[in-house]
Write a protein that holds these residues in place. Structure first.
Motif, PDB file in Angstrom:
ATOM      1  N   ARG A 155      38.980  -4.442  30.663  1.00 61.23           N
ATOM      2  CA  ARG A 155      38.778  -3.486  29.678  1.00 61.23           C
ATOM      3  C   ARG A 155      40.222  -2.860  29.029  1.00 61.23           C
ATOM      4  NH1 ARG A 155      35.353  -0.173  31.691  1.00 61.23           N
ATOM      5  NH2 ARG A 155      36.716   1.423  32.397  1.00 61.23           N
ATOM      6  N   PRO A 156      41.025  -2.574  30.272  1.00 65.71           N
ATOM      7  CA  PRO A 156      42.272  -2.072  29.807  1.00 65.71           C
ATOM      8  C   PRO A 156      43.405  -3.096  29.101  1.00 65.71           C
ATOM      9  CG  PRO A 156      42.231  -2.104  32.224  1.00 65.71           C
ATOM     10  CD  PRO A 156      40.990  -2.275  31.638  1.00 65.71           C
ATOM     11  N   LEU A 157      43.192  -4.475  29.733  1.00 68.64           N
ATOM     12  CA  LEU A 157      44.031  -5.677  29.194  1.00 68.64           C
ATOM     13  C   LEU A 157      43.289  -6.036  27.703  1.00 68.64           C
ATOM     14  CD1 LEU A 157      43.824  -7.794  32.473  1.00 68.64           C
ATOM     15  CD2 LEU A 157      45.915  -6.350  31.373  1.00 68.64           C
ATOM     16  N   ALA A 158      42.298  -5.732  27.440  1.00 66.68           N
ATOM     17  CA  ALA A 158      41.530  -6.290  26.094  1.00 66.68           C
ATOM     18  C   ALA A 158      41.151  -5.273  25.230  1.00 66.68           C
ATOM     19  CB  ALA A 158      40.333  -7.258  26.664  1.00 66.68           C
ATOM     20  N   GLY A 159      41.935  -4.405  25.113  1.00 69.10           N
ATOM     21  CA  GLY A 159      41.410  -3.181  23.903  1.00 69.10           C
ATOM     22  C   GLY A 159      40.315  -2.372  24.241  1.00 69.10           C
ATOM     23  N   GLY A 160      39.840  -2.423  25.664  1.00 69.02           N
ATOM     24  CA  GLY A 160      38.598  -1.544  25.695  1.00 69.02           C
ATOM     25  C   GLY A 160      37.277  -2.342  25.622  1.00 69.02           C
ATOM     26  N   CYS A 161      37.573  -3.850  25.740  1.00 69.53           N
ATOM     27  CA  CYS A 161      36.423  -4.559  25.721  1.00 69.53           C
ATOM     28  C   CYS A 161      35.579  -4.534  26.963  1.00 69.53           C
ATOM     29  CB  CYS A 161      36.976  -6.125  25.639  1.00 69.53           C
ATOM     30  SG  CYS A 161      35.476  -7.278  25.623  1.00 69.53           S
ATOM     31  N   HIS A 162      34.041  -4.236  26.774  1.00 69.45           N
ATOM     32  CA  HIS A 162      33.207  -4.333  27.763  1.00 69.45           C
ATOM     33  C   HIS A 162      32.459  -5.693  27.674  1.00 69.45           C
ATOM     34  CE1 HIS A 162      33.686  -0.049  27.121  1.00 69.45           C
ATOM     35  NE2 HIS A 162      33.289   0.105  28.301  1.00 69.45           N
ATOM     36  N   LEU A 163      32.349  -6.306  28.888  1.00 71.13           N
ATOM     37  CA  LEU A 163      31.675  -7.720  28.678  1.00 71.13           C
ATOM     38  C   LEU A 163      30.186  -7.521  28.894  1.00 71.13           C
ATOM     39  CD1 LEU A 163      34.019  -9.547  31.380  1.00 71.13           C
ATOM     40  CD2 LEU A 163      34.114  -9.615  28.855  1.00 71.13           C
ATOM     41  N   ASN A 164      29.748  -6.351  29.389  1.00 65.69           N
ATOM     42  CA  ASN A 164      28.338  -6.098  30.102  1.00 65.69           C
ATOM     43  C   ASN A 164      27.427  -5.308  29.194  1.00 65.69           C
ATOM     44  OD1 ASN A 164      29.704  -4.127  30.691  1.00 65.69           O
ATOM     45  ND2 ASN A 164      29.375  -3.892  32.679  1.00 65.69           N
ATOM     46  N   ARG A 165      27.805  -5.122  27.826  1.00 66.15           N
ATOM     47  CA  ARG A 165      26.995  -4.264  27.276  1.00 66.15           C
ATOM     48  C   ARG A 165      25.894  -5.008  26.565  1.00 66.15           C
ATOM     49  NH1 ARG A 165      31.446  -0.751  23.388  1.00 66.15           N
ATOM     50  NH2 ARG A 165      31.468   0.989  25.156  1.00 66.15           N
ATOM     51  N   PRO A 166      24.521  -4.249  26.546  1.00 61.35           N
ATOM     52  CA  PRO A 166      23.175  -5.090  26.138  1.00 61.35           C
ATOM     53  C   PRO A 166      23.246  -4.935  24.774  1.00 61.35           C
ATOM     54  CG  PRO A 166      22.783  -3.070  27.267  1.00 61.35           C
ATOM     55  CD  PRO A 166      24.181  -3.153  27.376  1.00 61.35           C
ATOM     56  N   ILE A 167      23.710  -5.769  23.879  1.00 61.24           N
ATOM     57  CA  ILE A 167      23.888  -5.484  22.497  1.00 61.24           C
ATOM     58  C   ILE A 167      22.598  -5.068  21.975  1.00 61.24           C
ATOM     59  CG2 ILE A 167      24.695  -6.528  20.403  1.00 61.24           C
ATOM     60  CD1 ILE A 167      26.980  -5.453  22.354  1.00 61.24           C
ATOM     61  N   ALA A 168      21.671  -6.094  22.142  1.00 64.86           N
ATOM     62  CA  ALA A 168      20.321  -6.018  21.268  1.00 64.86           C
ATOM     63  C   ALA A 168      19.663  -4.699  21.495  1.00 64.86           C
ATOM     64  CB  ALA A 168      19.522  -7.127  21.580  1.00 64.86           C
ATOM     65  N   ASP A 169      19.617  -4.131  22.950  1.00 68.11           N
ATOM     66  CA  ASP A 169      19.234  -2.906  23.313  1.00 68.11           C
ATOM     67  C   ASP A 169      19.773  -1.593  22.558  1.00 68.11           C
ATOM     68  OD1 ASP A 169      17.444  -4.031  25.034  1.00 68.11           O
ATOM     69  OD2 ASP A 169      18.515  -3.879  26.928  1.00 68.11           O
ATOM     70  N   LEU A 170      20.982  -1.885  22.595  1.00 67.26           N
ATOM     71  CA  LEU A 170      21.964  -0.879  21.970  1.00 67.26           C
ATOM     72  C   LEU A 170      21.514  -0.747  20.441  1.00 67.26           C
ATOM     73  CD1 LEU A 170      25.487  -1.214  23.463  1.00 67.26           C
ATOM     74  CD2 LEU A 170      23.813   0.584  23.747  1.00 67.26           C
ATOM     75  N   ILE A 171      21.374  -1.661  19.759  1.00 64.21           N
ATOM     76  CA  ILE A 171      20.934  -1.743  18.312  1.00 64.21           C
ATOM     77  C   ILE A 171      19.489  -1.053  18.104  1.00 64.21           C
ATOM     78  CG2 ILE A 171      20.379  -3.216  16.443  1.00 64.21           C
ATOM     79  CD1 ILE A 171      22.745  -5.129  17.357  1.00 64.21           C
ATOM     80  N   THR A 172      18.821  -1.524  18.960  1.00 64.37           N
ATOM     81  CA  THR A 172      17.164  -0.943  18.546  1.00 64.37           C
ATOM     82  C   THR A 172      17.312   0.636  19.190  1.00 64.37           C
ATOM     83  OG1 THR A 172      16.580  -1.540  20.831  1.00 64.37           O
ATOM     84  CG2 THR A 172      16.195  -3.257  19.134  1.00 64.37           C
ATOM     85  N   ALA A 173      18.088   0.731  20.132  1.00 58.69           N
ATOM     86  CA  ALA A 173      17.936   2.330  20.517  1.00 58.69           C
ATOM     87  C   ALA A 173      18.422   3.076  19.510  1.00 58.69           C
ATOM     88  CB  ALA A 173      18.778   2.662  21.753  1.00 58.69           C
ATOM     89  N   ALA A 174      19.469   2.802  18.409  1.00 56.66           N
ATOM     90  CA  ALA A 174      19.883   3.495  17.471  1.00 56.66           C
ATOM     91  C   ALA A 174      19.149   3.674  16.290  1.00 56.66           C
ATOM     92  CB  ALA A 174      21.508   2.707  17.155  1.00 56.66           C
ATOM     93  N   GLY A 175      17.958   2.968  16.388  1.00 51.56           N
ATOM     94  CA  GLY A 175      17.010   3.201  15.375  1.00 51.56           C
ATOM     95  C   GLY A 175      16.792   1.964  14.525  1.00 51.56           C
ATOM     96  N   PHE A 176      17.506   0.916  14.864  1.00 53.63           N
ATOM     97  CA  PHE A 176      17.357  -0.173  13.841  1.00 53.63           C
ATOM     98  C   PHE A 176      16.120  -1.047  14.311  1.00 53.63           C
ATOM     99  CE2 PHE A 176      21.915   0.501  13.487  1.00 53.63           C
ATOM    100  CZ  PHE A 176      21.989   0.284  11.805  1.00 53.63           C
ATOM    101  N   LYS A 177      15.583  -1.872  13.401  1.00 54.15           N
ATOM    102  CA  LYS A 177      14.534  -2.733  14.029  1.00 54.15           C
ATOM    103  C   LYS A 177      15.371  -4.319  13.541  1.00 54.15           C
ATOM    104  CE  LYS A 177      10.088  -4.824  12.524  1.00 54.15           C
ATOM    105  NZ  LYS A 177       9.042  -4.886  11.608  1.00 54.15           N
ATOM    106  N   ILE A 178      15.447  -5.010  14.662  1.00 49.65           N
ATOM    107  CA  ILE A 178      15.855  -6.495  14.601  1.00 49.65           C
ATOM    108  C   ILE A 178      15.083  -7.258  13.836  1.00 49.65           C
ATOM    109  CG2 ILE A 178      16.833  -8.267  15.738  1.00 49.65           C
ATOM    110  CD1 ILE A 178      17.894  -6.284  17.911  1.00 49.65           C
ATOM    111  N   ASP A 179      15.522  -7.707  12.966  1.00 49.26           N
ATOM    112  CA  ASP A 179      14.701  -8.738  12.073  1.00 49.26           C
ATOM    113  C   ASP A 179      15.024 -10.297  12.397  1.00 49.26           C
ATOM    114  OD1 ASP A 179      13.653  -7.001  10.180  1.00 49.26           O
ATOM    115  OD2 ASP A 179      15.699  -6.986   8.978  1.00 49.26           O
ATOM    116  N   ASP A 180      16.164 -10.383  12.883  1.00 45.41           N
ATOM    117  CA  ASP A 180      16.263 -11.860  13.303  1.00 45.41           C
ATOM    118  C   ASP A 180      17.466 -11.782  14.475  1.00 45.41           C
ATOM    119  OD1 ASP A 180      16.644 -14.789  13.367  1.00 45.41           O
ATOM    120  OD2 ASP A 180      18.657 -14.493  12.435  1.00 45.41           O
TER     121      ASP A 180
END
Length: 203
Positions: A155-180
């Motif tokens: 993370r500190p070497l790559a501008g705060g990059c997290h390798l392990n974030r569950p992207i789809a779960d984060l999107i739906t938890a924010a109130g989005f409906k994933i179409d594709d």
């Protein structure tokens, strides 16, 4: 870390994200954008060539001034492009004011991804679309173990990059409906290359 973050890291990010194998993802995701577009984490502007004539305006949000300067040079005299030096957790745009939000390899490095996604949903008009390609948490247990182990050092070497974030779960938890949603490994070391590509709408 000032010299590294301000001078070295922007050049490394720009070089790493210019890989030829990423072009297909950019073409599909960015090419689907329509109308007034907010690109969150525009970085050095590598997506700009992939927007087509169905886009009327591009607003590039980016907190890194060195990356914004690179993006501005790439945009040149293109009058449809403007830039916002701001954080994704507090987007300085009115609610319902954009047709499309685009994120490409961005959510990994936003300090509070949940707050940022809530802001993306807020600025999207009803029926607007979130288009994304992001790397994140893999489905394989041994890869996840490596991602969790590597992230604190990476993370500190790559501008705060997290390798392990569950992207789809984060999107739906924010109130989005994933179409594709398409997922899979891109070429390269598996802890860094599990990708989520798709589109979502606010619910």
């Amino acid at each position: 870390m000032g010299f590294y973050n301000d001078v070295v890291l922007p050049c490394l990010i720009d070089r790493a994200m210019r890989k030829e194998e990423l072009v297909g993802y950019r073409r599909r995701v960015v090419g689907a954008a329509r109308g007034r577009v907010l690109e969150v984490g525009i970085g050095s502007g590598l997506n700009l060539p992939f927007y087509d004539s169905s886009v009327t305006e591009i607003i590039g949000l980016e907190p890194s001034q060195p990356l914004l300067e690179l993006a501005s040079r790439r945009a040149g005299a293109n009058r449809t492009v403007s830039f916002l030096p701001a954080s994704a957790e507090a987007i300085p745009l009115d609610a319902g004011s954009v047709d499309t939000v685009v994120t490409t390899w961005t959510m990994c490095s936003i300090p509070d991804a949940r707050a940022a996604l809530a802001e993306m949903r807020r600025v999207l008009r009803p029926g607007g679309e979130l288009l994304f390609v992001e790397h994140g948490r893999a489905p394989d247990r041994w890869v996840v173990h490596l991602q969790d182990w590597l992230t604190p050092a990476w993370r500190p070497l790559a501008g705060g990059c997290h390798l392990n974030r569950p992207i789809a779960d984060l999107i739906t938890a924010a109130g989005f409906k994933i179409d594709d949603l398409r997922t899979g490994y891109a070429p390269g070391p598996k802890p860094f290359t599990f990708l989520y590509e798709g589109s979502a709408k606010g619910t």
